[in-house]
Scaffold this active site. Structure first.
Site, PDB file in Angstrom:
ATOM      1  N   LYS A 180      13.138  -2.166  -3.941  1.00  0.00           N
ATOM      2  CA  LYS A 180      13.515  -1.272  -2.848  1.00  0.00           C
ATOM      3  C   LYS A 180      14.054  -2.065  -1.661  1.00  0.00           C
ATOM      4  CE  LYS A 180      10.463   0.619  -0.064  1.00  0.00           C
ATOM      5  NZ  LYS A 180       9.372   1.451   0.484  1.00  0.00           N
ATOM      6  N   ASP A 204      12.798   5.008  -2.248  1.00  0.00           N
ATOM      7  CA  ASP A 204      11.555   5.137  -1.487  1.00  0.00           C
ATOM      8  C   ASP A 204      10.882   6.463  -1.883  1.00  0.00           C
ATOM      9  OD1 ASP A 204      13.063   7.084  -0.265  1.00  0.00           O
ATOM     10  OD2 ASP A 204      12.660   6.403   1.768  1.00  0.00           O
TER      11      ASP A 204
END
Length: 210
Positions: A121, A139
């Protein structure tokens, strides 16, 4: 409507709804975004933006932060939660940037993943926001909304969602698409309250299964 067609329609509608979407972490240098995104784990971006001001005032460069005592870093970042592990990762990350990359943040995905405390991420966020390269930042908002909208089918693992989105989201749209999902998830398709479907720009095409 196929999943690919749905994806393109969602991208287009979110672009119109949130034309100025971007990263909500404040930064003016790549290494600062690296620090902030590590602090943002289980913490709001708003709080991170406040905390890092003091951190960057005391340690204004990669080399300064790399030389800092981990306990001193921890004392500053403690309000973000998980202070000990975050301080340790930040210290190790800055040391690697200083020693291996001459204080520069690498622009290759695999090199970013080698940095302490940097996962997929975070690496995707850096690739998209700093280097303007194709990126998919999965996310919690992205995962939740993509399942609810129907872009993925009951997939909760971040990497699996990322891989699925790479197949249906135009690469050059990925980074901004994920930023728009964050805004949409905070303002309309909320998690802590009942989603405001009556004012959602995706209401007529959303699967609403989750």
């Amino acid at each position: 409507m196929t999943t690919e067609e749905l994806a393109l329609e969602v991208v287009e509608r979110l672009e119109k709804e949130y034309p100025d979407a971007g990263c909500t972490l404040d930064y003016n240098e790549a290494w600062k975004l690296l620090v902030s995104v590590r602090l943002a784990a289980q913490c709001t971006d708003a709080r991170v933006n406040i905390v890092v001001k003091g951190l960057f005032e005391k340690y204004p460069s990669v080399s300064a932060l790399a030389a800092a005592d981990v306990a001193d870093i921890e004392a500053i970042v403690k309000p973000c939660g998980l202070g000990k592990s975050k301080a340790r990762d930040i210290s190790a990350c800055m040391k690697m940037l200083h020693e291996k990359y001459q204080d520069q943040v690498p622009d290759q995905f695999e090199q970013l993943l080698e940095l302490p405390g940097v996962g997929r991420k975070s690496a995707n966020l850096i690739m998209g926001d700093v280097f303007q390269k194709p990126a998919i930042v999965t996310d919690t908002h992205c995962i939740r909304l993509c399942n609810r909208i129907g872009l993925v089918d009951h997939v909760k693992e971040p990497k699996k969602v990322e891989m699925a989105l790479w197949k249906i989201i135009p690469p050059e749209k990925g980074s901004d698409f994920c930023h728009r999902l964050v805004i949409h998830g905070r303002e309309v398709c909320t998690a802590r309250t009942k989603p405001y479907c009556d004012r959602c720009c995706l209401a007529d095409i959303c699967k609403k299964e989750i």
